[in-house]
Scaffold this motif. Structure first.
Motif, PDB file in Angstrom:
ATOM      1  N   UNK A   1      -2.858   3.812  -0.257  1.00  0.00           N
ATOM      2  CA  UNK A   1      -2.391   3.387  -1.512  1.00  0.00           C
ATOM      3  C   UNK A   1      -0.717   3.031  -1.461  1.00  0.00           C
TER       4      UNK A   1
ATOM      5  N   UNK B   1       3.393   0.297   4.230  1.00  0.00           N
ATOM      6  CA  UNK B   1       4.577  -0.343   5.596  1.00  0.00           C
ATOM      7  C   UNK B   1       4.891   0.042   6.837  1.00  0.00           C
TER       8      UNK B   1
ATOM      9  N   UNK C   1      14.071  -4.976   4.139  1.00  0.00           N
ATOM     10  CA  UNK C   1      13.421  -5.753   3.807  1.00  0.00           C
ATOM     11  C   UNK C   1      12.111  -5.093   3.108  1.00  0.00           C
ATOM     12  N   UNK C   2      11.063  -4.846   3.481  1.00  0.00           N
ATOM     13  CA  UNK C   2      10.390  -4.262   2.874  1.00  0.00           C
ATOM     14  C   UNK C   2      11.142  -2.963   2.295  1.00  0.00           C
TER      15      UNK C   2
ATOM     16  N   UNK D   1      11.436  -4.264  -1.375  1.00  0.00           N
ATOM     17  CA  UNK D   1      11.453  -4.639  -2.413  1.00  0.00           C
ATOM     18  C   UNK D   1       9.665  -3.263  -3.109  1.00  0.00           C
TER      19      UNK D   1
ATOM     20  N   UNK E   1      11.971  -2.669  -5.667  1.00  0.00           N
ATOM     21  CA  UNK E   1      12.009  -3.110  -6.790  1.00  0.00           C
ATOM     22  C   UNK E   1      11.400  -3.573  -7.666  1.00  0.00           C
ATOM     23  N   UNK E   2       9.773  -3.468  -6.860  1.00  0.00           N
ATOM     24  CA  UNK E   2       8.344  -3.180  -7.710  1.00  0.00           C
ATOM     25  C   UNK E   2       8.569  -1.929  -8.471  1.00  0.00           C
TER      26      UNK E   2
ATOM     27  N   UNK F   1      10.876   0.060 -10.076  1.00  0.00           N
ATOM     28  CA  UNK F   1      11.631  -0.829 -11.069  1.00  0.00           C
ATOM     29  C   UNK F   1      11.159  -0.947 -12.141  1.00  0.00           C
ATOM     30  N   UNK F   2      10.203  -2.044 -11.707  1.00  0.00           N
ATOM     31  CA  UNK F   2       9.673  -2.633 -12.839  1.00  0.00           C
ATOM     32  C   UNK F   2       8.009  -1.677 -12.231  1.00  0.00           C
TER      33      UNK F   2
ATOM     34  N   UNK G   1       0.706  -0.003  -4.035  1.00  0.00           N
ATOM     35  CA  UNK G   1       0.261  -0.980  -4.315  1.00  0.00           C
ATOM     36  C   UNK G   1      -0.939  -1.940  -4.995  1.00  0.00           C
TER      37      UNK G   1
ATOM     38  N   UNK H   1       0.698  -3.645  -8.474  1.00  0.00           N
ATOM     39  CA  UNK H   1       1.159  -4.571  -8.515  1.00  0.00           C
ATOM     40  C   UNK H   1      -0.131  -5.939  -8.110  1.00  0.00           C
ATOM     41  N   UNK H   2      -0.830  -6.074  -9.896  1.00  0.00           N
ATOM     42  CA  UNK H   2      -1.881  -7.064 -10.078  1.00  0.00           C
ATOM     43  C   UNK H   2      -2.053  -8.135 -10.807  1.00  0.00           C
ATOM     44  N   UNK H   3      -0.673  -8.055 -11.408  1.00  0.00           N
ATOM     45  CA  UNK H   3      -0.640  -9.400 -12.912  1.00  0.00           C
ATOM     46  C   UNK H   3      -1.190 -10.539 -11.903  1.00  0.00           C
ATOM     47  N   UNK H   4      -0.475 -11.059 -10.910  1.00  0.00           N
ATOM     48  CA  UNK H   4      -0.924 -12.226 -10.574  1.00  0.00           C
ATOM     49  C   UNK H   4      -2.043 -12.858  -9.896  1.00  0.00           C
ATOM     50  N   UNK H   5      -3.022 -12.615 -11.079  1.00  0.00           N
ATOM     51  CA  UNK H   5      -4.468 -13.089 -10.348  1.00  0.00           C
ATOM     52  C   UNK H   5      -5.213 -14.362 -10.833  1.00  0.00           C
TER      53      UNK H   5
END
Lengths: 489, 673, 102
Positions: free
Chosen positions: C26, C32, C77-78, C81, C84-85, C87-88, C94, C97-101
């Protein structure tokens, strides 16, 4: 074996130019941009970026095809020149579209990253060697991951980037593992050598695993099912012009890249037995079935989308099926149809996303209903959006129609229905009828539906308007005179 | 005369008018109207010049071909073709269009989007003309799709009416169903012959070399490539020309403004299908001599045409909307034309196409005149008594009716219908077309008499009819011209003077003796008389008094009438079969997706859900929203399918890994060297 | 069992370990790490084939050097990112992060 370093420098000059431009953009922004508004910094960065892209394109155009360079590690043939020019053009349009997007707080870095991604694309078009290919792919991908997460104000952007990165990372690992097996079987990393060695001898199960892994990486790069799940989330979450770059230039370069790997490198494994009466072997029938699933899934699920960008993403999955079909038939009829389809598809996608970027800047949402009244609010955007969407739908006389036509004709030319490609082409034709339905929904909202919220007109910056007009104009011109591209192959 | 290389001018003029009209600002209302009229008149003159040239050498196929683009070793060539068939059709299309354009000026005077209307009309006609002069199946297909697009815009012109928007969508989607066949036929033909040109100095697809090759290519089951391609192309014509079973869009297309209906039903859209079949007739007939072919392409055409001719006529009997009666009559008449092509008499089909264009345009414009005068009332039950109020429209409408039912000797419809019936009688394969044709004659006479009696006789039964008065001169003038044409157009092809026949075939056709076919003429005249008499007895003797009164037919046979009025439930049938099939496919896809992601639990739920869906769908049968429900169902399942994208990236990766495993298994199973 | 086979089996095991980590852990950082393991399994393959396989020259070795560099860049880079996640969402799970679906 002596190496002509002057020639090598000449071939890599565009990459060098772009890299230099990228560094220059950051440097100038640091010194000159201090205390200036974000708008003018963006203009500087885009202007410099366009200049670099233009000069690089000029160099490529001037030099033309030069054959094998650097002991065969790079291959600058007609396709390479065409793809490099196409990639530069799509990047240029994306940069123009950037001027119409919401301004981020670090515009110079954005442009620099886009240029670095383009360097990767340019290398993908010429690499003829597994190591160079892998490096080019990673250079492009790493830049794109960051671009996808560039909008720091929105959690969706970061989420999209993380998802893109995780799937990209896994697929890169798969690709590398596949490459290592190919190296193990043949002892070579140049595609010609691999092809020759595979023609003589290969190990069945080992090559099956290697080919499967390479296919998976291809599926990820081109968003072919079942390796597609990243696409809808990234298209929706990433900043619009990043999504445009991912969907257009990256796809064009990726197809050229995999065209080389599959046909120059894995060509001996393509062999397929007759479809009916005996199982077909090789990767061709497997890729064909991936395309078929992709066509079905993308086009059907697109029907249910409420978000414009998600709809475009699913339609992209459908188009990826057709592009895969082009890749399949490219072995027999050459890469011309594939290139035409990929280039014009990229053009239409960049145009559509540039329109969405302008809407996004105007503060509109991403739902299909948000398009309502676009005709009144900005006739220019509405018209360009219509051209791009109609081209995606494959309505004659726009370029999208020809893309479909030449790819399907090529698929039929292999052996009619005696080859799996013929059947997939049949499916693709049926699915393009389905796709018309959801594309028309978009157009109906943009052109017919009235805006209940009575929003005011949309302001379109001149550079973005120029980009839109260029994309739409090229779609019309390339549709009316397809020989401009096709005649060269 | 106009050389073949200049033929493109004919479609180009209206196309330019459409382009300028589209670009013109909305305030310039008159500009598109003026341009459209000027352009179509120019095209008419050019077509006449072309026709004169074509008639000078009727057997020659004058072509001008050029290479469009080269992809690898394949060159795609297009071209223009000048022959009497194309030239005659373009004269007819231009002439009818000129009259419809003039009529529209008055009909849509008050509409704020008059300019847009004329822009679309110009595009419509330009596409049709391009189709007529094309010498390439590919070019023909391009124009064909443009015709479809323009018709979509025009049928949905009043898009603020939901019914108009739905009808436009229906027309577009259903004709595309047929187009799918067309496209496949084109691809097959291109693959088999390497060309899409009709005539190309011996190398074209309609010339002996290619035809022999196609007929010699035998597929499993005794079919030949020529049969297969012919049937696929015919599928396109079935969609475009409203043939059974794809006829359902044509009556709904009445939602467009009446001049559009006139154009669609007379000259442009539906004529395209018949024209296509006439154009590729050599290909359709290529398999005729082969006994091994189970069903010849033309036989299928004849059967479909017969069914359509009969079905259209039967359905027309129970409609109350004026325009719907005429629409079903078009379906029926198109069936006659297809029937004629099927029995080998393509010349008779083209003859009927031309006469039909004249009188159907007349009838539609006449009904437009009535609707305009009666304040957009088009239900014939609420009209009535217009014979005295609109004398001119009444007389011209009567003339059109005479031509449609085929009153003997004078009217054009008589001669063309006779030609078809004569050919059907002599067809050796089956008597079905002949019997269907004769039955259709009675029914046609019956329903047209019914329409005339209900609309024009008796007393006014509605607000609109009471205040009706004759339409303005701009509207009656086209009626007069078309009335003359409806009568006289038949004289160019009588058995005594078969001018048209000899010109179209390019070989002299001997005049028939008067006695030949006289018996048939007498018989069909009697049938017409029976139909008219029956109609008069039921509707004319005691005209309807109350708009709400039951139809005399409905009193006598209520069940039959109800079935006909519901158009034999074709829409519902499509919802129940086609829609269900699509939904099933989507459900299957969803099922697979769920299984990969959600495991067994999701699977069970999905099965239950699917069953529920199907159950509910069965419960909802019998609604009259067939087509929309089919697409709704598809959408709903797609939504469920889309929900499988859960947003969990590790879920995606699991799916990817399962996909990879499947891939590897496929590769190992298939074997990689 | 030849040394080549031992190496290949080891790398396959490494690859699978990485894959399982990617699929089931999780924590984003562990995911990574899983990706890195998969990349390194491939690297091990290259070394093994270079040492025991049919290849000629130092090509396999060179490949590994480059791909280690790439893996490092990818890890950087990973991590960026993931931050970045974080921060929000204030978490590095992992699954969060499931707003986009849809």
């Amino acid at each position: 074996m002596s190496i002509d370093y002057a020639l090598l420098f000449r071939v890599l000059l565009p990459e060098a130019l772009l890299t230099a431009t990228a560094l220059l953009v950051i440097g100038v922004d640091l010194v000159w941009g201090r205390g200036r508004s974000r708008g003018s910094r963006l203009q500087m960065a885009v202007g410099a970026g366009l200049l670099g892209v233009g000069v690089a394109a000029l160099v490529i155009w001037q030099d033309g095809a030069q054959g094998s360079v650097w002991a065969g590690n790079l291959r600058v043939d007609l396709l390479a020149v065409a793809v490099r020019l196409g990639v530069l053009g799509l990047t240029g349009l994306s940069l123009l579209g950037l001027t119409g997007s919401r301004v981020s707080d670090q515009p110079a870095e954005y442009v620099a990253l886009a240029l670095l991604a383009t360097v990767g694309f340019l290398q993908m078009a010429v690499a003829q060697n597994l190591l160079l290919a892998f490096l080019a792919l990673e250079l492009a991908s790493l830049s794109l991951y960051v671009l996808a997460g560039y909008d720091r104000s929105r959690p969706e952007s970061a989420e999209a980037a993380l998802k893109y990165f995780l799937q990209g990372g896994v697929s890169a690992a798969l690709l590398l593992f596949g490459f290592s097996l190919l190296y193990g079987m043949t002892g070579r990393i140049d595609l010609t050598g691999i092809s020759m060695a595979l023609a003589v001898h290969s190990d069945g199960s080992l090559s099956a695993v290697a080919v499967g892994m390479v296919l998976a990486a291809f599926g990820f790069k081109a968003a072919v099912a079942p390796f597609h799940p990243w696409a809808p989330d990234v298209y929706q979450g990433a900043p619009p012009m990043s999504a445009a770059l991912i969907a257009s230039a990256a796809k064009l370069a990726g197809l050229a890249f995999f065209w080389r790997i599959f046909w120059s490198g894995l060509g001996p494994l393509a062999a397929t037995a007759p479809l009916l009466g005996g199982a077909g072997g090789g990767w061709v029938p497997v890729l064909a079935s991936m395309c078929a699933v992709s066509l079905l899934l993308g086009n059907l699920v697109a029907l249910a989308q409420a978000s414009i960008r998600r709809l475009l993403a699913y339609s992209a999955i459908g188009h990826a099926g057709a592009l895969g079909l082009g890749l399949l038939s490219a072995g027999e009829v050459g890469p011309g149809p594939l290139f035409y389809y990929a280039a014009t598809y990229g053009l239409a996608t960049v145009g559509a996303f540039a329109c969405l970027a302008i809407l996004d800047r105007a503060g509109d949402g991403d739902r299909i209903e948000d398009l309502a009244g676009l005709r009144r609010r900005s006739p220019l955007v509405a018209a360009c959006f219509a051209v791009c969407v109609l081209s995606l739908a494959g309505i004659p006389p726009l370029a999208g129609f020809f893309g479909k036509f030449v790819v399907f004709a090529a698929a039929f030319r292999i052996d009619g229905l005696g080859h799996p490609a013929g059947w997939v082409a049949l499916l693709a034709i049926a699915m393009s009828a389905v796709s018309l339905y959801y594309y028309l929904i978009l157009l109906k909202q943009a052109w017919i539906a009235e805006d209940v919220r009575e929003r005011g007109p949309i302001e379109v910056p001149p550079a973005a308007a120029l980009g839109l007009l260029l994309a739409a104009g090229l779609l019309v011109v390339l549709g009316a005179f397809p020989s401009l591209l096709l005649g060269r192959f | 005369m106009l050389p073949a290389s200049q033929l493109w001018l004919i479609p180009a003029l209206p196309l330019v008018a459409a382009a300028i009209g589209a670009a013109a600002p909305r305030t310039a209302r008159r500009l598109p109207v003026f341009l459209a009229l000027a352009a179509i008149t120019g095209s008419l003159l050019l077509s006449v010049v072309a026709l004169v040239g074509a008639l000078a050498a009727p057997a020659a196929k004058l072509t001008a071909n050029f290479t469009w683009f080269v992809a690898g070793s394949t060159a795609v060539r297009l071209g223009w073709l000048l022959d009497p068939l194309g030239a005659l059709m373009s004269v007819m299309v231009c002439a009818v269009s000129v009259l419809v354009f003039i009529f529209s000026i008055a009909y849509l005077r008050a509409d704020p989007r008059l300019g847009r209307f004329f822009t679309c009309l110009s595009l419509f006609v330009a596409a049709m003309l391009g189709l007529l002069v094309a010498n390439s199946l590919l070019l023909l297909l391009l124009c064909w799709e443009l015709v479809g697009l323009a018709s979509y815009l025009l049928i949905g012109f009043w898009f603020d009416r939901p019914s108009a928007a739905a009808a436009a969508k229906k027309a577009f989607v259903i004709t595309r169903l047929g187009d799918l066949g067309f496209l496949l036929g084109l691809l097959w033909l291109f693959q088999a012959t390497g060309s899409s040109l009709f005539y190309d100095g011996g190398a074209g697809v309609l010339e002996a070399g290619a035809l022999e090759r196609l007929a010699a290519t035998v597929l499993p089951g005794g079919w030949t490539a020529a049969t297969g391609i012919g049937l696929l192309l015919f599928a396109g014509a079935v969609g475009k020309s409203g043939q059974f079973p794809l006829h359902v869009w044509l009556p709904d297309a009445m939602e467009g403004p009446t001049p559009v209906s006139a154009l669609i039903h007379a000259a442009t859209m539906v004529a395209a299908g018949v024209f296509l079949v006439a154009r590729v007739f050599p290909l359709m007939a290529a398999d005729q001599g082969l006994a091994a072919v189970p069903v010849h392409a033309l036989t299928a055409v004849a059967v479909v045409g017969s069914i359509t001719a009969l079905l259209g006529a039967v359905l027309a009997v129970a409609q109350t909307d004026m325009k719907r009666v005429l629409a079903y009559s078009t379906v029926s008449q198109l069936g006659y034309m297809m029937l004629a092509v099927g029995v080998g008499a393509w010349v008779a089909a083209v003859f009927h196409l031309i006469t039909h264009a004249c009188f159907k345009a007349l009838l539609f414009l006449g009904s437009g005149s009535v609707i305009h005068a009666a304040h957009h009332e088009q239900d014939s039950r609420r009209l009535g008594g217009l014979a005295g109020r609109m004398r001119f429209t009444y007389v011209t409408f009567l003339l059109g009716t005479g031509a449609l039912v085929g009153l003997p000797l004078v009217f054009s419809g008589f001669w063309s219908k006779e030609a078809i019936l004569h050919a059907a009688e002599l067809w050796p394969v089956s008597h079905l077309p002949f019997v269907a044709g004769l039955t259709g004659v009675v029914l046609t006479a019956f329903y047209m008499t019914r329409l005339v009696c209900e609309t024009f006789l008796g007393r006014p039964r509605g607000e609109g009819a009471e205040h009706a008065h004759e339409s303005p001169r701009v509207m009656t003038l086209p009626l007069a011209v078309l009335a003359v044409a409806s009568v006289a157009a038949g004289w160019i092809g009588t058995p005594a003077w078969p001018w048209l026949q000899s010109r179209l075939t390019g070989a002299p056709v001997a005049a028939q003796a008067w006695s030949d076919g006289l018996g048939l003429m007498l018989f069909s005249t009697v049938l017409v008389g029976v139909g008219i008499a029956a109609g008069w007895w039921m509707y004319g003797r005691r005209p309807r008094v109350d708009a709400r009164a039951l139809d005399p037919l409905a009193q006598r046979w209520p069940r039959v009438f109800a079935a006909l009025a519901a158009r034999l439930w074709f829409d519902e049938l499509y919802a129940a079969t086609l829609g269900r099939l699509l939904r099933g496919a989507a459900a299957l896809a969803a099922w697979l997706e769920r299984w990969v992601w959600g495991g067994v639990v999701g699977l069970t739920g999905r099965v239950a859900e699917t069953t529920g869906e199907v159950n509910r769908a069965i419960d909802e049968d019998g609604l009259n929203t067939g087509f929309d429900r089919a697409s709704d169902g598809l959408r709903r399942t797609a939504q469920q399918y889309s929900r499988a994208q859960t947003g969990d990236v590790q879920g995606y990766l699991r799916a990817v890994v399962v996909g990879l495993a499947v891939l590897a298994l496929l590769l190992i199973w298939g074997g990689v060297r | 069992m030849s040394p080549l086979h031992v190496c290949l089996a080891l790398s396959a095991a490494l690859f699978c370990t990485g894959l399982v980590a990617v699929l089931v852990r999780g924590n984003a950082i562990l995911v990574l790490l899983g990706v890195e393991l998969m990349l390194n399994a491939a690297n091990l393959n290259f070394i093994a084939f270079w040492r025991f396989g049919p290849g000629g020259g130092e090509v396999g070795l060179v490949f590994v050097l480059f791909s280690i560099a790439v893996a490092a860049a990818e890890a950087a880079v990973g991590m960026a990112l993931v931050i970045a996640v974080h921060r929000h969402l204030r978490t590095i799970r992992v699954a969060a992060a499931n707003r986009l679906k849809g």
